[in-house]
Motif scaffolding. Structure first.
Motif, PDB file in Angstrom:
ATOM      1  N   HIS A 155       0.837  -1.198   0.000  1.00 35.80           N
ATOM      2  CA  HIS A 155       0.000   0.000   0.000  1.00 35.80           C
ATOM      3  C   HIS A 155       0.873   1.249   0.000  1.00 35.80           C
ATOM      4  O   HIS A 155       0.610   2.213  -0.740  1.00 35.80           O
ATOM      5  CB  HIS A 155      -0.905  -0.020   1.231  1.00 35.80           C
ATOM      6  CG  HIS A 155      -1.651   1.253   1.469  1.00 35.80           C
ATOM      7  ND1 HIS A 155      -2.834   1.552   0.832  1.00 35.80           N
ATOM      8  CD2 HIS A 155      -1.375   2.320   2.267  1.00 35.80           C
ATOM      9  CE1 HIS A 155      -3.260   2.739   1.237  1.00 35.80           C
ATOM     10  NE2 HIS A 155      -2.387   3.231   2.100  1.00 35.80           N
ATOM     11  N   GLN A 156       1.936   1.240   0.807  1.00 40.08           N
ATOM     12  CA  GLN A 156       2.840   2.377   0.877  1.00 40.08           C
ATOM     13  C   GLN A 156       3.503   2.620  -0.484  1.00 40.08           C
ATOM     14  O   GLN A 156       3.651   3.766  -0.917  1.00 40.08           O
ATOM     15  CB  GLN A 156       3.906   2.149   1.948  1.00 40.08           C
ATOM     16  CG  GLN A 156       4.789   3.368   2.198  1.00 40.08           C
ATOM     17  CD  GLN A 156       5.885   3.103   3.216  1.00 40.08           C
ATOM     18  OE1 GLN A 156       6.435   2.005   3.264  1.00 40.08           O
ATOM     19  NE2 GLN A 156       6.196   4.089   4.032  1.00 40.08           N
ATOM     20  N   ALA A 157       3.902   1.555  -1.176  1.00 38.98           N
ATOM     21  CA  ALA A 157       4.545   1.706  -2.485  1.00 38.98           C
ATOM     22  C   ALA A 157       3.607   2.365  -3.489  1.00 38.98           C
ATOM     23  O   ALA A 157       4.029   3.209  -4.289  1.00 38.98           O
ATOM     24  CB  ALA A 157       5.000   0.344  -3.000  1.00 38.98           C
ATOM     25  N   GLN A 158       2.315   1.997  -3.452  1.00 37.80           N
ATOM     26  CA  GLN A 158       1.347   2.627  -4.354  1.00 37.80           C
ATOM     27  C   GLN A 158       1.225   4.120  -4.063  1.00 37.80           C
ATOM     28  O   GLN A 158       1.050   4.928  -4.977  1.00 37.80           O
ATOM     29  CB  GLN A 158      -0.015   1.945  -4.193  1.00 37.80           C
ATOM     30  CG  GLN A 158      -0.020   0.475  -4.613  1.00 37.80           C
ATOM     31  CD  GLN A 158      -1.280  -0.240  -4.159  1.00 37.80           C
ATOM     32  OE1 GLN A 158      -2.390   0.223  -4.394  1.00 37.80           O
ATOM     33  NE2 GLN A 158      -1.108  -1.362  -3.463  1.00 37.80           N
ATOM     34  N   LEU A 159       1.334   4.492  -2.799  1.00 35.33           N
ATOM     35  CA  LEU A 159       1.250   5.900  -2.408  1.00 35.33           C
ATOM     36  C   LEU A 159       2.513   6.656  -2.804  1.00 35.33           C
ATOM     37  O   LEU A 159       2.441   7.746  -3.389  1.00 35.33           O
ATOM     38  CB  LEU A 159       1.036   5.995  -0.895  1.00 35.33           C
ATOM     39  CG  LEU A 159       0.935   7.399  -0.298  1.00 35.33           C
ATOM     40  CD1 LEU A 159      -0.319   8.104  -0.808  1.00 35.33           C
ATOM     41  CD2 LEU A 159       0.926   7.326   1.223  1.00 35.33           C
ATOM     42  N   ILE A 160       3.683   6.092  -2.503  1.00 37.07           N
ATOM     43  CA  ILE A 160       4.957   6.754  -2.773  1.00 37.07           C
ATOM     44  C   ILE A 160       5.110   7.068  -4.255  1.00 37.07           C
ATOM     45  O   ILE A 160       5.740   8.066  -4.637  1.00 37.07           O
ATOM     46  CB  ILE A 160       6.136   5.880  -2.285  1.00 37.07           C
ATOM     47  CG1 ILE A 160       6.057   5.659  -0.771  1.00 37.07           C
ATOM     48  CG2 ILE A 160       7.486   6.495  -2.661  1.00 37.07           C
ATOM     49  CD1 ILE A 160       6.105   6.912   0.047  1.00 37.07           C
ATOM     50  N   ALA A 161       4.517   6.258  -5.115  1.00 36.77           N
ATOM     51  CA  ALA A 161       4.633   6.470  -6.566  1.00 36.77           C
ATOM     52  C   ALA A 161       4.110   7.833  -6.991  1.00 36.77           C
ATOM     53  O   ALA A 161       4.445   8.309  -8.088  1.00 36.77           O
ATOM     54  CB  ALA A 161       3.896   5.358  -7.312  1.00 36.77           C
ATOM     55  N   ASP A 162       3.326   8.488  -6.164  1.00 38.89           N
ATOM     56  CA  ASP A 162       2.849   9.825  -6.489  1.00 38.89           C
ATOM     57  C   ASP A 162       3.981  10.849  -6.456  1.00 38.89           C
ATOM     58  O   ASP A 162       3.836  11.937  -7.006  1.00 38.89           O
ATOM     59  CB  ASP A 162       1.741  10.247  -5.518  1.00 38.89           C
ATOM     60  CG  ASP A 162       0.546  10.850  -6.236  1.00 38.89           C
ATOM     61  OD1 ASP A 162       0.198  10.357  -7.320  1.00 38.89           O
ATOM     62  OD2 ASP A 162      -0.029  11.824  -5.716  1.00 38.89           O
ATOM     63  N   TRP A 163       5.086  10.517  -5.810  1.00 41.05           N
ATOM     64  CA  TRP A 163       6.229  11.416  -5.731  1.00 41.05           C
ATOM     65  C   TRP A 163       7.325  11.083  -6.765  1.00 41.05           C
ATOM     66  O   TRP A 163       8.293  11.812  -6.864  1.00 41.05           O
ATOM     67  CB  TRP A 163       6.830  11.394  -4.321  1.00 41.05           C
ATOM     68  CG  TRP A 163       6.071  12.222  -3.337  1.00 41.05           C
ATOM     69  CD1 TRP A 163       6.325  13.518  -2.994  1.00 41.05           C
ATOM     70  CD2 TRP A 163       4.934  11.834  -2.561  1.00 41.05           C
ATOM     71  NE1 TRP A 163       5.418  13.959  -2.054  1.00 41.05           N
ATOM     72  CE2 TRP A 163       4.553  12.951  -1.775  1.00 41.05           C
ATOM     73  CE3 TRP A 163       4.191  10.648  -2.446  1.00 41.05           C
ATOM     74  CZ2 TRP A 163       3.470  12.914  -0.888  1.00 41.05           C
ATOM     75  CZ3 TRP A 163       3.126  10.615  -1.586  1.00 41.05           C
ATOM     76  CH2 TRP A 163       2.760  11.736  -0.815  1.00 41.05           C
ATOM     77  N   GLY A 164       7.160   9.990  -7.489  1.00 45.28           N
ATOM     78  CA  GLY A 164       8.158   9.662  -8.505  1.00 45.28           C
ATOM     79  C   GLY A 164       8.285   8.165  -8.720  1.00 45.28           C
ATOM     80  O   GLY A 164       7.579   7.360  -8.092  1.00 45.28           O
ATOM     81  N   PRO A 165       9.189   7.751  -9.610  1.00 45.94           N
ATOM     82  CA  PRO A 165       9.358   6.328  -9.929  1.00 45.94           C
ATOM     83  C   PRO A 165       9.749   5.528  -8.693  1.00 45.94           C
ATOM     84  O   PRO A 165      10.658   5.909  -7.952  1.00 45.94           O
ATOM     85  CB  PRO A 165      10.475   6.333 -10.975  1.00 45.94           C
ATOM     86  CG  PRO A 165      11.169   7.639 -10.809  1.00 45.94           C
ATOM     87  CD  PRO A 165      10.132   8.604 -10.349  1.00 45.94           C
ATOM     88  N   THR A 166       9.036   4.404  -8.489  1.00 48.92           N
ATOM     89  CA  THR A 166       9.151   3.660  -7.240  1.00 48.92           C
ATOM     90  C   THR A 166       9.326   2.170  -7.507  1.00 48.92           C
ATOM     91  O   THR A 166       8.707   1.608  -8.406  1.00 48.92           O
ATOM     92  CB  THR A 166       7.888   3.874  -6.376  1.00 48.92           C
ATOM     93  OG1 THR A 166       7.730   5.273  -6.120  1.00 48.92           O
ATOM     94  CG2 THR A 166       7.976   3.133  -5.061  1.00 48.92           C
ATOM     95  N   THR A 167      10.167   1.538  -6.681  1.00 51.81           N
ATOM     96  CA  THR A 167      10.363   0.094  -6.705  1.00 51.81           C
ATOM     97  C   THR A 167      10.042  -0.478  -5.329  1.00 51.81           C
ATOM     98  O   THR A 167      10.458   0.082  -4.308  1.00 51.81           O
ATOM     99  CB  THR A 167      11.817  -0.265  -7.071  1.00 51.81           C
ATOM    100  OG1 THR A 167      12.125   0.256  -8.358  1.00 51.81           O
ATOM    101  CG2 THR A 167      12.026  -1.771  -7.073  1.00 51.81           C
ATOM    102  N   LEU A 168       9.293  -1.562  -5.307  1.00 53.36           N
ATOM    103  CA  LEU A 168       9.021  -2.284  -4.066  1.00 53.36           C
ATOM    104  C   LEU A 168      10.084  -3.365  -3.920  1.00 53.36           C
ATOM    105  O   LEU A 168      10.161  -4.290  -4.722  1.00 53.36           O
ATOM    106  CB  LEU A 168       7.625  -2.904  -4.091  1.00 53.36           C
ATOM    107  CG  LEU A 168       7.250  -3.801  -2.896  1.00 53.36           C
ATOM    108  CD1 LEU A 168       7.278  -3.004  -1.591  1.00 53.36           C
ATOM    109  CD2 LEU A 168       5.880  -4.440  -3.101  1.00 53.36           C
ATOM    110  N   TYR A 169      10.913  -3.254  -2.881  1.00 55.23           N
ATOM    111  CA  TYR A 169      11.967  -4.229  -2.624  1.00 55.23           C
ATOM    112  C   TYR A 169      11.446  -5.261  -1.621  1.00 55.23           C
ATOM    113  O   TYR A 169      11.242  -4.952  -0.445  1.00 55.23           O
ATOM    114  CB  TYR A 169      13.214  -3.523  -2.073  1.00 55.23           C
ATOM    115  CG  TYR A 169      13.897  -2.663  -3.107  1.00 55.23           C
ATOM    116  CD1 TYR A 169      14.849  -3.192  -3.965  1.00 55.23           C
ATOM    117  CD2 TYR A 169      13.544  -1.319  -3.245  1.00 55.23           C
ATOM    118  CE1 TYR A 169      15.460  -2.398  -4.942  1.00 55.23           C
ATOM    119  CE2 TYR A 169      14.151  -0.520  -4.217  1.00 55.23           C
ATOM    120  CZ  TYR A 169      15.107  -1.072  -5.056  1.00 55.23           C
ATOM    121  OH  TYR A 169      15.707  -0.288  -6.026  1.00 55.23           O
TER     122      TYR A 169
END
Length: 302
Positions: A155-169
């Motif tokens: 859920h956090q990764a889906q949110l963080i993507a609003d600030w830029g390109p995101t990878t879930l590790y």
């Protein structure tokens, strides 16, 4: 001398409670060890009127302002224990003193329990982060990641993507189910399955993650959802009801921030989720105001 109130914890929640009690001309003592949760961050963002200020500067300013009120005492130390006594509560302080008060405000805060990955702890609050509303703007458009530490991480990764390109590790954890994968894909979040062995970057910064298969993943900021633990056993000692929240154990409170033990209030991260300095301060206001009102109206009811 019995005080009207003792506030255990002197950060955003505790000081906000204390100043409202003091402005009502009631006697209040704040006990604080000087280790606020946000001490690892150089700047606090989103706090009304103090955006970008060092959180310790904000706290120190509030402490100075509070001490202008004649009914205030401040003690540097820890509350070692608390117990009910006739007419209120007794608090044992680490400096050997024992204080009594009609009411208590618990605001001793929580500590973050971080994953055991070499290099993570020294970057906490700088390039390894929790809250995008506190730090996301400064890393917007840069290479961001989310370290899987709980089911909420996707859920956090889906949110963080609003600030830029995101990878879930995933850090060696299992792949999310197909429904979650579809949501991540819709948000253009990449998934990296390999375990993280170490971090690279100077002076608390982050430049790359060293993966278990020998690869390096370039990155500027890594978010995670840490578990938290209460900084004191006093709530349990007093018999306050506790609940398991999404981030850890919480003290149960009502709309007035009163716990299940009459006369004991709780404010800040120990009694809410999610966490934020503004919410902590607001909860402190609520606890302080209703504590004062209880001092006025309870004797009338009796």
């Amino acid at each position: 001398m019995q005080l009207d109130a003792i506030v255990i914890g002197g950060s955003f929640a505790g000081l906000s409670a204390a100043i409202h009690i003091a402005r009502a001309r009631r006697s209040v003592c704040v006990i604080d060890a000087g280790n606020p949760r946000n001490r690892f961050a150089a700047e606090s963002h989103g706090f009304f009127g103090h955006d970008g200020h060092d959180p310790r500067t904000i706290i120190n300013s509030a402490r100075t302002q509070l001490q202008h009120y004649p009914s205030v005492q401040m003690i540097t130390g820890e509350a070692d224990g608390a117990s009910p006594v006739p007419g209120g509560f007794e608090v044992a302080v680490s400096n050997g003193k024992t204080l009594t008060a009609s009411k208590l405000v618990l605001a001793f805060g929580v500590s973050d329990v971080l994953p055991d990955v070499p290099g993570l702890a020294e970057r906490w609050g700088k390039s390894v982060l929790h809250c995008p509303y506190c730090h996301g703007f400064e890393f917007a458009g840069k290479r961001q990641g989310v370290l899987y530490s709980a089911p909420m991480s996707a859920h956090q990764a889906q949110l963080i993507a609003d600030w830029g390109p995101t990878t879930l590790y995933l850090n060696g954890n299992e792949m999310p189910d197909e429904e979650i994968q579809a949501k991540l894909a819709k948000r253009e979040v990449l998934i990296e399955a390999a375990r993280i062995d170490a971090f690279k970057g100077d002076n608390g910064g982050l430049s790359a993650l060293l993966l278990s298969d020998g690869r390096e993943a370039l990155i500027d900021a890594l978010y995670l959802v840490p578990n938290s633990r209460l900084n004191s056993h006093i709530a349990e000692q007093l018999g306050c009801a506790l609940d398991e929240g999404p981030l850890g154990t919480m003290i149960r409170t009502d709309e007035k921030k009163q716990t299940t033990v009459a006369g004991v209030y709780a404010a800040g991260d120990i009694a809410r989720a999610p966490h934020n300095a503004s919410w902590a301060a607001a909860d402190g206001v609520t606890a302080g105001v209703f504590l004062h009102q209880s001092l006025v109206f309870e004797p009338l009811a009796a």
